[in-house]
Design a protein around this motif. Structure first.
Motif: not given
Length: 247
Positions: A175-198
């Motif tokens: 690819p010619a360019a890669i753009r990455e946006t990074v943030c810290a936030r609370l897990a979504t319900p789907d992410e919490a379930s998949a990652l087994r975190i609160g």
């Protein structure tokens, strides 16, 4: 009396937390069943579960479906290499880290149409990847490619490019360019379930898009890692437009 239940579940959480932090209950050890713990503490099952939920939210305990509640082992961190968009090849290749991959053909809707810059209903392929260290989830990636840009063979289970998928890597060639946006936030319900975190555990969320020299989005990825399990390193790379003659 109205405050007895809340204080009781906090007392239970405090007691179990002390046993875990002092080593009386070892990392990786299975806790007694919820019924046994409720009987031991002389409380109802919902009260006991509230105590366990507090410990799960703190990352001390993880619940494995069909097996029970376990004291979470301290997990080593893995590294995400920004700019190239991949898990570090050394940690990603270690035997202790395994990745499950599920491939699905989807139609772009909502946020995905914005990420890929395509009309609603456009066909795309989703690679849903979940990395584990032993039985504990380490990271979640959902990588999307427009269907007409999926490299030949990448959908085959035995494809060599499957290893790129398992490293959460950029799949599009050069690819010619890669753009990455990074943030810290609370897990979504789907992410919490998949990652087994609160649901109160912060995750490092990375939204990655790759574009070609014509500016077309050739890939988009949504990645989420529990904050205590990931280091992200970003370096500057000089991309060369292969169309231009080199002097």
């Amino acid at each position: 009396m109205t405050g007895s239940v809340p204080s009781r579940h906090r007392d239970i959480a405090d007691d179990l937390r002390q046993q875990i932090t002092t080593g009386r209950i070892q990392p990786g050890e299975r806790l007694p069943s919820e019924a046994d713990l409720a009987d031991r503490y002389k409380v109802s099952t919902p009260t006991l579960r509230s105590a366990l939920a507090a410990l799960q939210g703190e990352g001390l305990v993880e619940k494995i479906h069909g097996k029970g509640n376990f004291v979470r082992r301290p997990l080593r961190k893995i590294m995400y290499v920004g700019g190239w968009g991949t898990l570090d090849p050394w940690t990603a290749a270690e035997a202790a880290l395994r990745v499950t991959v599920r491939t699905t053909t989807v139609q772009a809707h909502g946020h995905l149409t914005t990420l890929l810059n395509v009309p609603t209903g456009s066909p795309a392929v989703e690679f849903s990847c979940l990395s584990f260290e032993e039985a504990s989830p380490h990271g979640l990636a959902r990588i999307y490619l427009p269907r007409d840009l999926v490299p030949a063979g990448v959908l085959d289970d035995e494809s060599t490019q499957r290893e790129e998928v398992k490293r959460f890597a950029v799949l599009s060639p050069a690819p010619a360019a890669i753009r990455e946006t990074v943030c810290a936030r609370l897990a979504t319900p789907d992410e919490a379930s998949a990652l087994r975190i609160g649901s109160t555990v912060p995750v490092l969320a990375i939204t990655r898009t790759a574009t070609d020299f014509a500016g077309r989005v050739v890939e988009a990825a949504l990645l989420a890692f529990p904050g205590d399990r990931i280091d992200a390193v970003f370096s500057t790379h000089h991309m060369i437009d292969e169309r231009q003659p080199q002097g």
